[in-house]
Design a protein around this motif. Structure first.
Motif, mmCIF file in Angstrom:
data_model
loop_
_atom_site.group_PDB
_atom_site.id
_atom_site.type_symbol
_atom_site.label_atom_id
_atom_site.label_comp_id
_atom_site.label_asym_id
_atom_site.label_seq_id
_atom_site.Cartn_x
_atom_site.Cartn_y
_atom_site.Cartn_z
ATOM 1 N N HIS A 86 41.619 46.698 -19.502
ATOM 2 C CA HIS A 86 42.265 46.194 -18.300
ATOM 3 C C HIS A 86 43.715 45.863 -18.611
ATOM 4 C CE1 HIS A 86 41.066 42.158 -19.914
ATOM 5 N NE2 HIS A 86 42.255 41.843 -19.442
ATOM 6 N N LEU A 87 44.495 45.737 -17.553
ATOM 7 C CA LEU A 87 45.905 45.393 -17.693
ATOM 8 C C LEU A 87 46.074 43.888 -17.624
ATOM 9 C CD1 LEU A 87 47.497 47.986 -15.240
ATOM 10 C CD2 LEU A 87 47.091 48.238 -17.684
ATOM 11 N N ASP A 88 47.044 43.372 -18.371
ATOM 12 C CA ASP A 88 47.484 41.985 -18.244
ATOM 13 C C ASP A 88 48.891 42.022 -17.672
ATOM 14 O OD1 ASP A 88 45.174 40.936 -19.338
ATOM 15 O OD2 ASP A 88 46.042 40.550 -21.300
ATOM 16 N N ILE A 89 49.069 41.387 -16.540
ATOM 17 C CA ILE A 89 50.407 41.251 -15.956
ATOM 18 C C ILE A 89 50.964 39.937 -16.467
ATOM 19 C CG2 ILE A 89 51.712 40.959 -13.820
ATOM 20 C CD1 ILE A 89 49.645 42.791 -12.479
ATOM 21 N N ARG A 90 52.064 40.015 -17.199
ATOM 22 C CA ARG A 90 52.668 38.835 -17.828
ATOM 23 C C ARG A 90 53.830 38.341 -16.981
ATOM 24 N NH1 ARG A 90 49.633 36.617 -21.913
ATOM 25 N NH2 ARG A 90 48.505 38.297 -22.932
ATOM 26 N N VAL A 91 53.728 37.097 -16.521
ATOM 27 C CA VAL A 91 54.749 36.478 -15.692
ATOM 28 C C VAL A 91 55.852 35.930 -16.608
ATOM 29 C CG1 VAL A 91 55.186 34.673 -13.983
ATOM 30 C CG2 VAL A 91 53.009 35.887 -13.981
ATOM 31 N N PRO A 92 57.096 36.354 -16.400
ATOM 32 C CA PRO A 92 58.173 35.897 -17.280
ATOM 33 C C PRO A 92 58.598 34.466 -16.993
ATOM 34 C CG PRO A 92 59.073 37.285 -15.559
ATOM 35 C CD PRO A 92 57.570 37.292 -15.389
ATOM 36 N N GLY A 93 59.356 33.925 -17.915
ATOM 37 C CA GLY A 93 59.946 32.608 -17.718
ATOM 38 C C GLY A 93 59.498 31.607 -18.750
ATOM 39 N N HIS A 94 60.297 30.580 -18.893
ATOM 40 C CA HIS A 94 60.010 29.510 -19.852
ATOM 41 C C HIS A 94 59.674 28.245 -19.095
ATOM 42 C CE1 HIS A 94 61.374 32.121 -23.036
ATOM 43 N NE2 HIS A 94 62.472 32.381 -22.342
ATOM 44 N N GLY A 95 59.529 27.181 -19.830
ATOM 45 C CA GLY A 95 59.241 25.890 -19.217
ATOM 46 C C GLY A 95 57.944 25.329 -19.745
ATOM 47 N N GLY A 96 57.583 24.200 -19.202
ATOM 48 C CA GLY A 96 56.364 23.533 -19.624
ATOM 49 C C GLY A 96 55.123 24.203 -19.074
ATOM 50 N N ALA A 97 53.982 23.704 -19.513
ATOM 51 C CA ALA A 97 52.697 24.278 -19.119
ATOM 52 C C ALA A 97 52.508 24.270 -17.604
ATOM 53 C CB ALA A 97 51.562 23.521 -19.802
ATOM 54 N N GLU A 98 52.909 23.187 -16.938
ATOM 55 C CA GLU A 98 52.749 23.112 -15.488
ATOM 56 C C GLU A 98 53.612 24.148 -14.774
ATOM 57 O OE1 GLU A 98 53.129 19.211 -13.818
ATOM 58 O OE2 GLU A 98 51.897 18.329 -15.411
ATOM 59 N N GLU A 99 54.822 24.371 -15.256
ATOM 60 C CA GLU A 99 55.711 25.382 -14.656
ATOM 61 C C GLU A 99 55.137 26.787 -14.844
ATOM 62 O OE1 GLU A 99 60.142 24.643 -15.296
ATOM 63 O OE2 GLU A 99 59.177 23.322 -16.782
ATOM 64 N N ARG A 100 54.644 27.075 -16.052
ATOM 65 C CA ARG A 100 54.051 28.400 -16.311
ATOM 66 C C ARG A 100 52.835 28.625 -15.418
ATOM 67 N NH1 ARG A 100 55.120 26.824 -21.548
ATOM 68 N NH2 ARG A 100 52.911 26.424 -21.950
ATOM 69 N N TRP A 101 51.973 27.613 -15.300
ATOM 70 C CA TRP A 101 50.781 27.736 -14.473
ATOM 71 C C TRP A 101 51.162 27.945 -13.011
ATOM 72 C CZ3 TRP A 101 46.349 29.616 -14.478
ATOM 73 C CH2 TRP A 101 45.354 29.249 -13.569
ATOM 74 N N ALA A 102 52.181 27.252 -12.537
ATOM 75 C CA ALA A 102 52.635 27.437 -11.156
ATOM 76 C C ALA A 102 53.119 28.872 -10.940
ATOM 77 C CB ALA A 102 53.743 26.438 -10.822
ATOM 78 N N ARG A 103 53.824 29.450 -11.909
ATOM 79 C CA ARG A 103 54.285 30.842 -11.778
ATOM 80 C C ARG A 103 53.112 31.823 -11.796
ATOM 81 N NH1 ARG A 103 58.220 29.035 -15.232
ATOM 82 N NH2 ARG A 103 57.301 30.104 -17.007
ATOM 83 N N ILE A 104 52.128 31.551 -12.645
ATOM 84 C CA ILE A 104 50.940 32.411 -12.702
ATOM 85 C C ILE A 104 50.231 32.385 -11.355
ATOM 86 C CG2 ILE A 104 48.624 32.624 -13.709
ATOM 87 C CD1 ILE A 104 49.927 31.555 -16.362
ATOM 88 N N ARG A 105 50.022 31.212 -10.803
ATOM 89 C CA ARG A 105 49.325 31.087 -9.515
ATOM 90 C C ARG A 105 50.135 31.712 -8.389
ATOM 91 N NH1 ARG A 105 46.479 26.203 -7.809
ATOM 92 N NH2 ARG A 105 45.359 27.792 -6.666
ATOM 93 N N ALA A 106 51.463 31.576 -8.438
ATOM 94 C CA ALA A 106 52.310 32.197 -7.413
ATOM 95 C C ALA A 106 52.200 33.721 -7.490
ATOM 96 C CB ALA A 106 53.760 31.747 -7.575
ATOM 97 N N CYS A 138 44.371 40.783 -15.441
ATOM 98 C CA CYS A 138 44.665 39.364 -15.572
ATOM 99 C C CYS A 138 46.135 39.112 -15.289
ATOM 100 C CB CYS A 138 44.331 38.862 -16.987
ATOM 101 S SG CYS A 138 42.570 38.884 -17.354
ATOM 102 N N VAL A 139 46.424 37.915 -14.800
ATOM 103 C CA VAL A 139 47.787 37.437 -14.639
ATOM 104 C C VAL A 139 47.924 36.242 -15.571
ATOM 105 C CG1 VAL A 139 49.500 36.487 -13.048
ATOM 106 C CG2 VAL A 139 47.872 38.217 -12.234
ATOM 107 N N ALA A 140 48.914 36.304 -16.456
ATOM 108 C CA ALA A 140 49.120 35.249 -17.445
ATOM 109 C C ALA A 140 50.619 35.109 -17.710
ATOM 110 C CB ALA A 140 48.387 35.588 -18.736
ATOM 111 N N ALA A 141 50.983 34.079 -18.453
ATOM 112 C CA ALA A 141 52.385 33.877 -18.810
ATOM 113 C C ALA A 141 52.762 34.802 -19.959
ATOM 114 C CB ALA A 141 52.623 32.428 -19.210
ATOM 115 N N ALA A 142 54.018 35.225 -19.957
ATOM 116 C CA ALA A 142 54.531 36.016 -21.065
ATOM 117 C C ALA A 142 54.595 35.130 -22.300
ATOM 118 C CB ALA A 142 55.924 36.553 -20.725
ATOM 119 N N ALA A 143 54.450 35.764 -23.462
ATOM 120 C CA ALA A 143 54.551 35.019 -24.719
ATOM 121 C C ALA A 143 55.933 34.395 -24.830
ATOM 122 C CB ALA A 143 54.275 35.949 -25.892
ATOM 123 N N ALA A 144 55.972 33.186 -25.301
ATOM 124 C CA ALA A 144 57.247 32.471 -25.421
ATOM 125 C C ALA A 144 58.096 33.039 -26.546
ATOM 126 C CB ALA A 144 57.006 30.999 -25.650
#
Length: 144
Positions: A86-106, A138-144
């Motif tokens: 399966h593909l993983d779509i990685r959401v770009p951007g930095h910030g804290g865990a709450e910011e990353r989770w908000a971007r993933i959900r968006a 999956c939608v997840a945060a990009a590696a920092a």
């Protein structure tokens, strides 16, 4: 030198999935192979009787030339089991865990609006989704 890969996704409705994955990945229709000026011109060469391949395949590419090409091919049999790949779509951007989770959900919300379905959420980490034909990703945060 590492090998380049293309990904191929079997499907029932190629135009539907091509539209979804262009939205999901920011991909575009791949230009026809040289020396053809249009995809229709190329199809006329490989399908001289016309119509056999129309809407049965789509070739998508990263407009920046970085990601792998995605081919979508119509097949007669339905999807019957979980994807082995399966593909993983990685959401770009930095910030804290709450910011990353908000971007993933968006991003998951944007993909639901495009026809995807949320299958599961692993809070703070990733969202498991399916495209309009049930192919998991999956939608997840990009590696920092």
């Amino acid at each position: 030198m590492a090998a380049r890969i293309d990904l191929t996704l079997d499907c029932a409705d190629t135009p539907l999935l091509a539209a979804f994955w262009k939205t999901a990945l920011g991909y575009v229709d791949e230009p026809p192979p040289a020396p053809f000026a249009t995809r229709a011109e190329w199809l006329a060469q490989v399908d001289p009787d016309g119509g056999e391949f129309e809407d049965d395949a789509a070739w998508l590419c990263d407009p920046d030339g970085v990601g792998p090409r995605l081919s979508l091919l119509t097949v007669p049999e339905p999807k019957t089991a979980k994807n082995r790949l399966h593909l993983d779509i990685r959401v770009p951007g930095h910030g804290g865990a709450e910011e990353r989770w908000a971007r993933i959900r968006a991003e998951a919300g944007r993909l639901v609006a495009a026809g995807g379905v949320v299958l599961a959420e692993f809070e703070g980490h990733h969202v498991v989704m399916a495209d309009p034909e049930g192919n998991e990703f999956c939608v997840a945060a990009a590696a920092a």
